[in-house]
Write a protein that holds these residues in place. Structure first.
Motif, PDB file in Angstrom:
ATOM      1  N   ASP A  50      -3.499   1.874  -7.088  1.00 55.92           N
ATOM      2  CA  ASP A  50      -2.562   2.319  -8.119  1.00 55.92           C
ATOM      3  C   ASP A  50      -1.991   1.097  -8.827  1.00 55.92           C
ATOM      4  N   THR A  75      -1.791   3.473   3.359  1.00 53.55           N
ATOM      5  CA  THR A  75      -2.352   3.379   2.004  1.00 53.55           C
ATOM      6  C   THR A  75      -1.404   2.706   1.019  1.00 53.55           C
ATOM      7  N   TYR A  76      -0.324   2.109   1.522  1.00 59.75           N
ATOM      8  CA  TYR A  76       0.652   1.500   0.622  1.00 59.75           C
ATOM      9  C   TYR A  76       0.465  -0.012   0.521  1.00 59.75           C
ATOM     10  N   ASP A  95       3.654   0.818  -4.134  1.00 64.17           N
ATOM     11  CA  ASP A  95       2.422   1.253  -4.795  1.00 64.17           C
ATOM     12  C   ASP A  95       1.446   1.776  -3.746  1.00 64.17           C
ATOM     13  N   SER A  96       0.546   2.616  -4.190  1.00 65.30           N
ATOM     14  CA  SER A  96      -0.564   3.042  -3.343  1.00 65.30           C
ATOM     15  C   SER A  96      -1.782   2.178  -3.647  1.00 65.30           C
TER      16      SER A  96
END
Length: 698
Positions: free
Chosen positions: A471, A508-509, A467-468
């Motif tokens: 998100d 960003t993950y 996922d980011s």
């Protein structure tokens, strides 16, 4: 003579037909009831659980529904038609009520029905699970001091012994069946002694008695003569895999490398309950196992994305089995590490490890509330302070919405780290667990998907992708998928900082919430699921089951249970590497393994997963002192039959009438036989040759 033979033949035929008819009548008298039995387990000092009496019919009692305290008083104060089988709802299945019923001479069985109305808590585990196997070898949790307990909702019935059977009717149709029988025949309490009453017969006789030492000794003596087992040790398999593949060596080069350092990340695989085959352990252990799996998957992806190739420190993810019973799996693991050449086994073709190879341990304990998490440690240390700093940093940076705290205490949660600290109080073990126990259904049949507040979203997206930040896909912020994802992200990034020598992750993950969704579905709803289908190429017609795998450790010595087998596959998948370009025909020898993949197109994976034995050293050491309290000594009784059926017990008047008629028929039979025998020369005249007509001449 022929006439006499004919009469005898007709008599035998009539008797045979009568017996067949009687058997059918007997079967029609009973109606089977299907449920799960409470069964017997033993340890070094006690026997726990339930057993019916040793009679061929088992335990029999008149059904009586407990709806209020007055019903309990009715059963305890000289009821009119004993013995009784109490029908109990979960609301009334309290320690006080059940022990009163157990100790009454008027009660022969207990039937627990599935009715969750007004049930605020339901846990038969002790308030202090595994209290005699703490790091200090003395209880640090006191059931008399609620502020110290780790299961404040526990009744301790799981540790009690019952000489009467207890059956749980999980199917509501079965519950309604016995209630209807009670309402039709037993609800009117007046003059019960003179009426026919609905009763239940429960057969669940247990072979074992006393304690594990006595039972194992009896088994050893008698199995030489007739292969009889009275009890078997609880045992299973631990599952582990490493972040980086370890060096393959020949058996002659299997020596410990003291320079090899391992970060050990652990969780618990098993769960338990009072009743055979039931108990999903959704909140008590599955949530922490899901956190471990998801953090391993996330860390493996980060290593690849960030091109972190320094493999001086490896990470071993391990899921212990049998931890519900005094830490069977972790005890065996530490025992093997101390031996120096037992873990991993020689068949792994890797170097053995010992305790000094483990630089630190992160143990993921019960996560009742994913928003309030504490890192516990026995002593302050630099490792611990660095982990706390990393957790707090990423919690704030990624807005994971976790109220994270740390605590140095002697009263640690009941987790596997207790075993390591029991061996060495300075061992660097750090426990990530709930701040305050909130699981009201710990180790019970109701610790299920509803208790975890799990709803399957069944998204079509690839669960192998991360996922980011920000998100959440279609999940709500308060969903268990997002909460486990956030906890897994925190654990993985704490390890990442160590591997990356303190350099922070600036990407960003975060971990995959979709992987959590699929994992929970497979273990809570059905093993016929997307995740399992993508990591194993099913053979023939088997494609998983329409029900979840059981996670009770059991006693299987040679068979790998389904839940353990799937844990092995899933852990291997999330920590494996995709070998691009390798065909299926060339991907047949481990550690290479061919899987369908999340997109079902097929891919070859380099895997690192393996099994290790989860059997208490108490059953391995010769002349082990069962009173030493050093190792877990839990065994499970054997049994021949588990069955229950209801029937209409005749009234005393009916029984007297039946007996009288039978007695009269018997006397008449004797009289008739006497008369027939005395007049046999008249009734059965033998035919002579002259009475026989010769055949006509042609």
């Amino acid at each position: 003579m022929k006439t006499k033979l004919a009469v005898i033949s007709l008599t035998l035929l009539g008797a045979f037909l009568s017996s067949v008819f009687c058997d059918r009548t007997k079967e029609n008298m009973y109606e089977d009831v299907y449920g799960s039995m409470c069964f017997r387990r033993l340890n070094a000092t006690h026997q726990t659980g339930c057993s019916s009496n040793g009679k061929s019919r088992g335990s029999v009692g008149v059904l009586h529904l407990i709806s209020s305290d007055s019903d309990i008083n009715f059963l305890l104060n000289k009821p009119p038609a004993p013995p009784y089988a109490a029908i109990v709802t979960p609301k009334h299945f309290t320690r006080e009520n059940i022990l009163k019923l157990r100790d009454s001479t008027f009660i022969s069985a207990i039937v627990l029905i599935n009715d969750t109305q007004k049930v605020e808590s339901f846990s038969q585990e002790s308030k202090c699970p595994n209290e005699f196997f703490t790091h200090s070898q003395q209880p640090t949790c006191d059931i008399l001091k609620p502020e110290t307990t780790w299961n404040p909702f526990g009744t301790g019935l799981l540790q009690e012994n019952f000489e009467i059977p207890i059956i749980f009717l999980s199917n509501r149709n079965e519950s309604e069946k016995v209630i209807k029988c009670f309402n039709d025949f037993n609800k009117d309490f007046t003059n019960q002694k003179q009426r026919s009453l609905c009763s239940i017969e429960i057969n669940s006789f247990m072979s074992a008695a006393g304690n594990s030492e006595i039972c194992m000794r009896r088994t050893e003596i008698f199995k030489l003569l007739n292969q009889i087992h009275y009890c078997d040790p609880l045992q299973g398999k631990n599952v582990y895999a490493t972040l980086f593949p370890r060096e393959i060596v020949s058996p002659k080069n299997r020596t410990i490398d003291e320079s090899e350092k391992i970060i050990l990340v652990t969780a618990r695989l098993d769960t338990t309950s009072m009743f055979d085959g039931l108990g999903l352990g959704a909140m008590d252990s599955l949530a922490s196992a899901a956190t471990l799996i998801t953090s391993g998957h996330y860390l493996k992806k980060l290593i690849s994305l960030e091109k972190l190739n320094d493999k001086k420190i490896n990470v071993m993810f391990m899921i212990f089995n049998g931890e519900s019973y005094d830490y069977i799996g972790s005890q065996r693991f530490v025992y093997d590490l101390k031996k120096g050449d037992a873990f991993p086994s020689p068949s792994s073709y890797t170097k053995p490890l010992n305790l000094s190879n483990i630089m630190l341990m992160i143990d993921i304990g019960n996560l009742d509330s994913f928003t309030d998490i504490t890192m516990y440690q026995l002593k302050d240390s630099d490792f611990g302070n660095n982990l706390i700093s990393s957790f707090q940093y990423y919690n704030d940076k990624l807005k994971l919405n976790i109220n994270f705290t740390s605590k140095t205490t002697n009263n640690l949660p009941p987790v596997s780290a207790q075993t390591f600290l029991r061996e060495n109080s300075s061992f660097p073990a750090f426990i990530v667990a709930t701040t305050k126990p909130e699981n009201k259904f710990y180790h019970s049949v109701y610790d299920d998907m509803n208790n975890l507040n799990f709803t399957y979203f069944n998204l079509s997206a690839d669960f192998d992708q991360l996922d980011s930040i920000g998100d959440s896909h279609s999940f709500t912020v308060t969903s268990v998928q997002i909460k486990i994802r956030n906890a897994a992200t925190l654990v993985a990034l704490g390890i990442y900082d160590i591997l990356n020598k303190g350099q922070k992750y600036n990407g960003t993950y975060v971990a995959s919430s979709q992987l959590v969704d699929e994992y929970l579905y497979c273990y809570l709803i059905a093993s016929k699921c997307r995740l399992f289908s993508s990591i194993f190429e099913f053979q023939g017609s088997f494609h998983g089951n329409d029900f979840p795998p059981q996670r009770y450790i059991s006693v299987q010595a040679t068979v790998t249970l389904e839940a353990t087998w799937w844990a092995y596959r899933v852990l291997g998948f999330v920590l494996s590497e995709n070998i691009k370009g390798k065909t299926k025909d060339n991907c047949t020898v481990l550690p290479d393994y061919w899987i369908p993949g999340s997109n079902m197109t097929g891919e070859c994976r380099l895997t690192t997963q393996n099994f290790s034995l989860a059997l208490s050293p108490a059953f391995e050491e010769v002349d082990y002192n069962f009173k030493s309290n050093r190792y877990s000594t839990w065994t499970e009784s054997t049994w021949n039959e588990l069955s229950a059926r209801i029937f209409l017990r005749p009234s005393p008047t009916h029984e007297s009438l039946t007996f009288s008629i039978g007695f009269v028929v018997m006397i008449l039979s004797f009289v008739i036989v006497y008369i027939v025998n005395s007049k046999s020369d008249v009734l059965f005249t033998e035919m002579t040759v002259e009475h026989v007509s010769l055949p006509a001449q042609c």
